[in-house]
Scaffold this active site. Structure first.
Site, PDB file in Angstrom:
ATOM      1  N   ASP A  28      -1.254 -15.569   0.190  1.00  0.00           N
ATOM      2  CA  ASP A  28      -0.605 -14.450   0.492  1.00  0.00           C
ATOM      3  C   ASP A  28       0.820 -14.899   1.250  1.00  0.00           C
ATOM      4  O   ASP A  28       0.816 -16.057   1.613  1.00  0.00           O
ATOM      5  CB  ASP A  28      -1.394 -13.580   1.600  1.00  0.00           C
ATOM      6  CG  ASP A  28      -2.676 -13.018   1.247  1.00  0.00           C
ATOM      7  OD1 ASP A  28      -2.902 -12.981  -0.159  1.00  0.00           O
ATOM      8  OD2 ASP A  28      -3.610 -12.481   1.976  1.00  0.00           O
ATOM      9  N   ARG A  82       1.473 -12.864  -7.401  1.00  0.00           N
ATOM     10  CA  ARG A  82       1.414 -11.367  -7.134  1.00  0.00           C
ATOM     11  C   ARG A  82       2.547 -10.965  -6.551  1.00  0.00           C
ATOM     12  O   ARG A  82       3.199 -11.279  -5.579  1.00  0.00           O
ATOM     13  CB  ARG A  82       0.282 -11.407  -6.134  1.00  0.00           C
ATOM     14  CG  ARG A  82      -0.032 -10.021  -5.854  1.00  0.00           C
ATOM     15  CD  ARG A  82      -0.766  -9.873  -4.306  1.00  0.00           C
ATOM     16  NE  ARG A  82      -2.195 -10.522  -4.629  1.00  0.00           N
ATOM     17  CZ  ARG A  82      -2.850 -11.169  -3.392  1.00  0.00           C
ATOM     18  NH1 ARG A  82      -2.243 -11.108  -2.291  1.00  0.00           N
ATOM     19  NH2 ARG A  82      -4.009 -11.391  -3.553  1.00  0.00           N
ATOM     20  N   ALA A 128       4.774  -6.187   3.776  1.00  0.00           N
ATOM     21  CA  ALA A 128       4.085  -5.307   4.509  1.00  0.00           C
ATOM     22  C   ALA A 128       4.522  -5.593   6.026  1.00  0.00           C
ATOM     23  O   ALA A 128       3.916  -5.132   6.966  1.00  0.00           O
ATOM     24  CB  ALA A 128       2.676  -5.550   4.473  1.00  0.00           C
ATOM     25  N   THR A 143       0.434  -2.849  -6.347  1.00  0.00           N
ATOM     26  CA  THR A 143       0.581  -1.613  -5.928  1.00  0.00           C
ATOM     27  C   THR A 143      -0.165  -0.469  -6.178  1.00  0.00           C
ATOM     28  O   THR A 143      -0.908  -0.496  -7.030  1.00  0.00           O
ATOM     29  CB  THR A 143       2.255  -1.184  -6.339  1.00  0.00           C
ATOM     30  OG1 THR A 143       2.786  -0.292  -5.673  1.00  0.00           O
ATOM     31  CG2 THR A 143       2.390  -0.957  -7.951  1.00  0.00           C
ATOM     32  N   ILE A 198      -2.222   1.254   8.148  1.00  0.00           N
ATOM     33  CA  ILE A 198      -1.882   2.405   9.069  1.00  0.00           C
ATOM     34  C   ILE A 198      -0.421   2.968   8.788  1.00  0.00           C
ATOM     35  O   ILE A 198       0.061   3.987   8.549  1.00  0.00           O
ATOM     36  CB  ILE A 198      -2.329   2.655  10.329  1.00  0.00           C
ATOM     37  CG1 ILE A 198      -3.825   2.753  10.545  1.00  0.00           C
ATOM     38  CG2 ILE A 198      -2.016   3.902  11.090  1.00  0.00           C
ATOM     39  CD1 ILE A 198      -4.719   2.469  11.827  1.00  0.00           C
TER      40      ILE A 198
HETATM   41  P1  FDA Z   1       4.035   2.366  -1.256  1.00  0.00           P
HETATM   42  O1  FDA Z   1       3.661   1.866   0.045  1.00  0.00           O
HETATM   43  O2  FDA Z   1       5.328   2.772  -1.950  1.00  0.00           O
HETATM   44  O3  FDA Z   1       2.959   3.432  -1.805  1.00  0.00           O
HETATM   45  C1  FDA Z   1       2.763   4.301  -2.904  1.00  0.00           C
HETATM   46  C2  FDA Z   1       1.590   5.088  -2.900  1.00  0.00           C
HETATM   47  O4  FDA Z   1       0.429   4.345  -2.653  1.00  0.00           O
HETATM   48  C3  FDA Z   1       1.565   6.092  -1.652  1.00  0.00           C
HETATM   49  O5  FDA Z   1       2.030   7.394  -1.616  1.00  0.00           O
HETATM   50  C4  FDA Z   1       0.062   6.158  -1.167  1.00  0.00           C
HETATM   51  O6  FDA Z   1      -0.303   7.222  -2.264  1.00  0.00           O
HETATM   52  C5  FDA Z   1      -0.494   4.957  -1.661  1.00  0.00           C
HETATM   53  N1  FDA Z   1      -0.720   3.887  -0.740  1.00  0.00           N
HETATM   54  C6  FDA Z   1      -0.081   2.980  -0.281  1.00  0.00           C
HETATM   55  N2  FDA Z   1      -0.401   2.419   0.673  1.00  0.00           N
HETATM   56  C7  FDA Z   1      -1.465   2.893   1.049  1.00  0.00           C
HETATM   57  C8  FDA Z   1      -2.529   2.964   2.158  1.00  0.00           C
HETATM   58  N3  FDA Z   1      -2.343   1.782   2.896  1.00  0.00           N
HETATM   59  N4  FDA Z   1      -3.400   3.723   2.243  1.00  0.00           N
HETATM   60  C9  FDA Z   1      -3.546   4.967   1.355  1.00  0.00           C
HETATM   61  N5  FDA Z   1      -2.784   4.801   0.373  1.00  0.00           N
HETATM   62  C10 FDA Z   1      -1.700   3.950   0.197  1.00  0.00           C
HETATM   63  N6  FDA Z   1       2.043  -7.524   1.424  1.00  0.00           N
HETATM   64  C11 FDA Z   1       2.553  -8.777   2.011  1.00  0.00           C
HETATM   65  O7  FDA Z   1       3.697  -8.665   2.844  1.00  0.00           O
HETATM   66  N7  FDA Z   1       1.824  -9.775   1.449  1.00  0.00           N
HETATM   67  C12 FDA Z   1       0.721 -10.068   0.918  1.00  0.00           C
HETATM   68  O8  FDA Z   1       0.435 -11.118   0.506  1.00  0.00           O
HETATM   69  C13 FDA Z   1       0.369  -8.793   0.478  1.00  0.00           C
HETATM   70  N8  FDA Z   1      -0.827  -8.970  -0.533  1.00  0.00           N
HETATM   71  C14 FDA Z   1      -1.285  -7.609  -1.005  1.00  0.00           C
HETATM   72  C15 FDA Z   1      -2.428  -7.865  -1.958  1.00  0.00           C
HETATM   73  C16 FDA Z   1      -2.523  -6.583  -2.795  1.00  0.00           C
HETATM   74  C17 FDA Z   1      -3.601  -6.413  -3.808  1.00  0.00           C
HETATM   75  C18 FDA Z   1      -1.818  -5.269  -2.427  1.00  0.00           C
HETATM   76  C19 FDA Z   1      -2.261  -3.976  -3.184  1.00  0.00           C
HETATM   77  C20 FDA Z   1      -0.817  -5.415  -1.440  1.00  0.00           C
HETATM   78  C21 FDA Z   1      -0.619  -6.392  -0.584  1.00  0.00           C
HETATM   79  N9  FDA Z   1       0.430  -6.447   0.239  1.00  0.00           N
HETATM   80  C22 FDA Z   1       0.902  -7.552   0.772  1.00  0.00           C
HETATM   81  C23 FDA Z   1       0.981  -5.141   0.852  1.00  0.00           C
HETATM   82  C24 FDA Z   1       2.012  -4.573   0.068  1.00  0.00           C
HETATM   83  O9  FDA Z   1       3.263  -5.589   0.424  1.00  0.00           O
HETATM   84  C25 FDA Z   1       2.408  -3.230   0.545  1.00  0.00           C
HETATM   85  O10 FDA Z   1       2.581  -3.158   1.912  1.00  0.00           O
HETATM   86  C26 FDA Z   1       1.298  -2.193   0.028  1.00  0.00           C
HETATM   87  O11 FDA Z   1       0.843  -2.404  -1.063  1.00  0.00           O
HETATM   88  C27 FDA Z   1       1.776  -0.599   0.192  1.00  0.00           C
HETATM   89  O12 FDA Z   1       2.708  -0.495  -0.935  1.00  0.00           O
HETATM   90  P2  FDA Z   1       2.573   0.084  -2.258  1.00  0.00           P
HETATM   91  O13 FDA Z   1       3.122  -0.785  -3.124  1.00  0.00           O
HETATM   92  O14 FDA Z   1       1.176   0.411  -2.676  1.00  0.00           O
HETATM   93  O15 FDA Z   1       3.399   1.278  -2.326  1.00  0.00           O
END
Ligand code: FDA
Length: 306
Positions: free
Chosen positions: A131, A183, A188, A225, A289
């Site tokens: 990660d 990946r 985050a 994502t 959160i």
């Molecule tokens: P975005 O935040 O734009 O959200 C799009 C939509 O997804 C939201 O409108 C909602 O519907 C849904 N959603 C997103 N997050 C949600 C939540 N927590 N609860 C409910 N619904 C949610 N980061 C990092 O810095 N280092 C890492 O190694 C990883 N590893 C990792 C593995 C995997 C498999 C995933 C999916 C994610 C990570 N992340 C991560 C976290 C990543 O950086 C990011 O913070 C989250 O995936 C949220 O962003 P989204 O891409 O989902 O889109």
């Protein structure tokens, strides 16, 4: 980074809040994102995912440890996951945060621990992905990954790149030259505007760009994502560019967008669910959160239900 996200990440550093949530958090909703504190519970959760056509990556929770004892204990727990995967027959890889195995103590010590973990991945025919954590730790993380890549090969080790960072495009191009399995995530952690795009539209645009660069370079890409617009855009682009099925997968977090995960499987896509377990779920939970204000409401509702 949005204001609400910054507030939640800042509040999560408060000791009183941490001790309250650590005490009551599983009841407050952490169990939605973390299926259990033991490996056995996590394996049961993955069996259910597998039965629905999803694969997994197991993560033993823990980060930012600052003693050698804790880092070694964490390494031992991670090594046990590979035996658990082999004996249960579940379809899962493993994800590791380097700060859980000593990155902040001593880089070489961390390398040795990760070396044992990757050797075990190879021995058990498994895959381990490192990660990506916050920006001051990126160079060391890439360096450790690249040393292990040379030793064990891309079938057994891979890395994560975050689209919120300005530097990531260059990193993806460099890692692409080595054929690294990546990946791609948005990122985050709380990062300053000097290193990360403050505007979400830039982060989103860069996410798509990084995935496309890596796929065009013929490298395995995990599109991680929950953003349905991006997923749809990538699906269309993949079709138009004849990207083979065995070059990519979608990844999402356990308990997030469950319906979407299953819909993608029914459409024939490979979907991997990041499944964390263990006692040290606080940092992981508070980042979930922070990503979505509705999750804070969900926690508050559970609080009033108590
Ligand atoms: P975005 O935040 O734009 O959200 C799009 C939509 O997804 C939201 O409108 C909602 O519907 C849904 N959603 C997103 N997050 C949600 C939540 N927590 N609860 C409910 N619904 C949610 N980061 C990092 O810095 N280092 C890492 O190694 C990883 N590893 C990792 C593995 C995997 C498999 C995933 C999916 C994610 C990570 N992340 C991560 C976290 C990543 O950086 C990011 O913070 C989250 O995936 C949220 O962003 P989204 O891409 O989902 O889109």
């Amino acid at each position: 980074m949005s204001f609400s996200r910054k507030v939640v990440l800042t509040l999560s550093e408060n000791k009183l809040i941490k001790s309250f949530i650590t005490k009551h958090g599983m009841k407050l909703g952490a169990s939605r994102f973390v299926p259990g504190e033991t490996l056995e519970e996590a394996i049961e959760a993955v069996k259910k995912l597998n039965a629905e056509g999803l694969v997994a990556t197991l993560d033993h929770l823990g980060e930012f440890v600052n003693t050698r004892e804790e880092a070694l204990a964490s390494t031992e727990e991670i090594l046990k996951i590979f035996d658990g995967i082999r004996s249960s027959g579940i379809k899962s890889g493993v994800s590791v945060k380097l700060t859980s195995i000593g990155l902040d103590i001593d880089k070489e010590f961390c390398f040795e621990n990760m070396d044992r973990i990757t050797a075990k991945a190879k021995e058990t025919g498994c895959f381990v992905r490192i990660d990506m954590e916050d920006s001051p730790r990126i160079d060391a993380t890439i360096e450790i990954h690249n040393r292990l890549l040379e030793k064990y090969g891309k079938e057994h080790i891979g890395l994560v790149i975050q689209s919120y960072l300005y530097r990531s495009e260059e990193d993806v191009i460099e890692l692409g030259k080595k054929g690294v399995s990546l990946r791609i995530v948005k990122g985050a952690y709380k990062e300053p505007a000097s290193v990360a795009y403050p505007d979400k539209t830039d982060v989103d645009r860069n996410f798509v760009k990084l995935c496309q660069i890596h796929l065009k370079n013929g490298c395995y890409t995990a599109i991680a994502t929950h953003d349905e617009n991006i997923i749809n855009e990538m699906k269309a682009w993949i079709r138009e560019n004849n990207i083979p099925d065995n070059l990519f997968e979608f990844q999402m977090l356990y308990g997030v967008r469950n319906g979407l995960q299953r819909r993608l499987v029914s459409e024939g896509y490979k979907v991997r669910v990041y499944t964390p377990f263990g006692k040290d779920w606080y940092g992981f939970f508070t980042r979930r959160i922070a990503e979505r204000p509705a999750n804070a409401l969900f926690v508050l509702k559970n609080l009033f239900k108590q």
